[in-house]
Design a protein around this motif. Structure first.
Motif, PDB file in Angstrom:
ATOM      1  N   ASN A 156       0.833  -1.211   0.000  1.00 10.56           N
ATOM      2  CA  ASN A 156       0.000   0.000   0.000  1.00 10.56           C
ATOM      3  C   ASN A 156       0.865   1.258   0.000  1.00 10.56           C
ATOM      4  O   ASN A 156       0.602   2.208  -0.732  1.00 10.56           O
ATOM      5  N   ARG A 159       2.146   1.804  -3.406  1.00 13.34           N
ATOM      6  CA  ARG A 159       1.123   2.121  -4.407  1.00 13.34           C
ATOM      7  C   ARG A 159       0.465   3.484  -4.180  1.00 13.34           C
ATOM      8  O   ARG A 159      -0.037   4.095  -5.105  1.00 13.34           O
ATOM      9  N   TYR A 160       0.465   3.943  -2.921  1.00 11.74           N
ATOM     10  CA  TYR A 160      -0.193   5.228  -2.651  1.00 11.74           C
ATOM     11  C   TYR A 160       0.799   6.345  -2.360  1.00 11.74           C
ATOM     12  O   TYR A 160       0.505   7.274  -1.634  1.00 11.74           O
ATOM     13  N   ASP A 184       4.826   6.299   4.970  1.00 14.99           N
ATOM     14  CA  ASP A 184       5.047   6.784   3.604  1.00 14.99           C
ATOM     15  C   ASP A 184       4.808   8.281   3.524  1.00 14.99           C
ATOM     16  O   ASP A 184       4.159   8.868   4.389  1.00 14.99           O
ATOM     17  N   ARG A 203     -12.685   1.101  -0.184  1.00 15.28           N
ATOM     18  CA  ARG A 203     -11.558   1.826  -0.751  1.00 15.28           C
ATOM     19  C   ARG A 203     -11.895   3.300  -0.746  1.00 15.28           C
ATOM     20  O   ARG A 203     -13.033   3.684  -0.969  1.00 15.28           O
ATOM     21  N   SER A 209      -7.213   4.906  -5.927  1.00 15.62           N
ATOM     22  CA  SER A 209      -7.519   3.574  -5.414  1.00 15.62           C
ATOM     23  C   SER A 209      -7.909   2.650  -6.562  1.00 15.62           C
ATOM     24  O   SER A 209      -7.533   1.496  -6.588  1.00 15.62           O
ATOM     25  N   GLY A 214      -5.410  -2.597  -6.601  1.00 17.38           N
ATOM     26  CA  GLY A 214      -5.662  -3.356  -5.373  1.00 17.38           C
ATOM     27  C   GLY A 214      -7.043  -4.003  -5.390  1.00 17.38           C
ATOM     28  O   GLY A 214      -7.802  -3.859  -6.344  1.00 17.38           O
ATOM     29  N   THR A 215      -7.349  -4.714  -4.318  1.00 18.44           N
ATOM     30  CA  THR A 215      -8.615  -5.432  -4.251  1.00 18.44           C
ATOM     31  C   THR A 215      -9.534  -4.875  -3.168  1.00 18.44           C
ATOM     32  O   THR A 215     -10.698  -5.249  -3.097  1.00 18.44           O
ATOM     33  N   GLY A 216      -9.013  -4.003  -2.305  1.00 11.69           N
ATOM     34  CA  GLY A 216      -9.832  -3.504  -1.198  1.00 11.69           C
ATOM     35  C   GLY A 216      -9.907  -4.505  -0.049  1.00 11.69           C
ATOM     36  O   GLY A 216     -10.616  -4.294   0.920  1.00 11.69           O
ATOM     37  N   LEU A 219      -6.287  -4.510   3.793  1.00  8.75           N
ATOM     38  CA  LEU A 219      -6.286  -4.084   5.192  1.00  8.75           C
ATOM     39  C   LEU A 219      -7.204  -4.939   6.057  1.00  8.75           C
ATOM     40  O   LEU A 219      -6.969  -5.057   7.263  1.00  8.75           O
TER      41      LEU A 219
END
Ligand code: ADP
Length: 265
Positions: A156, A159-160, A184, A203, A209, A214-216, A219
């Motif tokens: 994450n 990616r974010y 991050d 998400r 997002s 990602g798949t949500g 987390l």
């Protein structure tokens, strides 16, 4: 089956009296069990056709025509995405069914080295990645589960976080316990949405997002794994500045660092 499940609560009432409230939750538990079984079965059944599709896509690829090449690339990306979704659903339903893997000493130097490799592979040189090991202890738990939790946080973070950003993975003492933080300098999460991001499929509603691939589910997997390890997840975030996800593990999860785990981070 015909067993009855009761949810019970005891409430103090006057000095020497208590009230016992019992609620029949059998039907709820049965429905929850059906939901869990359904998710587990569907995910399992989707695995085989996906593997076949993936294989044929690989064989047919290699078109010179740019339009076909573009379509193949898109098909491959979407099928990888579906694969990830099915794998995440399976992981989550195993965790929900309390099918936990064996516990053992988890070597943190190996863990941190693996997380660094994963961050670097995902980032491909686009971020500054640092790993700090201040705790110098190991953990007791499921290596597989803890790895999947920590690596979800790391992926994450990558990616974010925009190109040029920073990602820090820190392993620190935390009172009697320890804390693993993934920090991050990325997009951050609006305060109102923080309590919801560990929900299944939740998400933050922005294009990032959606584009992140990602798949949500990441987390919610993290949350389940940490629960099972008597650990908690702390989320701090500032929009436009970045986020910090900290896993707090109790003293009962801490073991002295094992001598054979001397691989460099
Ligand atoms: P996803 O597969 O969408 O990343 P997660 O469950 O891992 O699913 O995360 C849920 C949502 O929380 C993400 O879609 C994203 O909006 C937000 N999020 C998670 N980690 C971060 C982060 N490090 N920085 C900013 N937003 C994040």
């Amino acid at each position: 089956n015909s067993s009855v499940h009761l949810a019970m609560k005891i409430i103090p009432y006057a000095d020497d009296a208590r009230i016992l409230i019992a609620r029949d939750v059998s039907k709820l538990m049965h429905l929850e069990q059906m939901r869990q079984d359904f998710v587990a079965n569907v995910s399992h059944e989707l695995r085989t056709p996906l593997t076949v599709l993936h294989g044929y896509l690989d064989m047919l690829d290699g078109e010179d025509d740019p339009e076909s090449a573009r379509m193949f690339a898109e098909m491959r990306q979407q099928s990888q995405r579906m694969n990830q979704l099915v794998e995440d659903l399976l992981t989550l339903s195993r965790l929900e069914a309390q099918e936990h893997s064996d516990e053992d000493v988890v070597s943190m130097p190996f863990m941190l080295a693996a997380l660094r490799r994963e961050a670097e592979a995902l980032s491909r040189g686009r971020h500054k990645i640092r790993v700090v090991d201040n705790a110098e202890v190991d953990l007791w738990g499921s290596n597989k589960e803890l790895h999947s939790a920590f690596s979800n946080l790391v992926s994450n973070a990558v990616r974010y976080t925009p190109v040029g950003g920073e990602i820090d993975i820190e392993f620190n003492r935390d009172g009697e316990g320890v804390a693993l933080s993934v920090i991050d300098s990325g997009y951050g999460i609006p305060e109102a949405q923080i309590p919801r991001i560990t929900e299944r499929f939740y998400r933050v509603s922005n294009s990032r997002s959606r584009e992140s691939g990602g798949t949500g589910l990441g987390l919610s997997i993290v949350k389940h794994v940490l629960n099972h390890h008597d650990a908690t997840l702390e989320i701090e975030s500032d929009v436009g500045k970045g986020s910090r996800f900290t896993c707090h593990l109790n003293a009962n999860r801490v073991v002295p660092r094992q001598v054979h785990t001397i691989s460099p981070v």
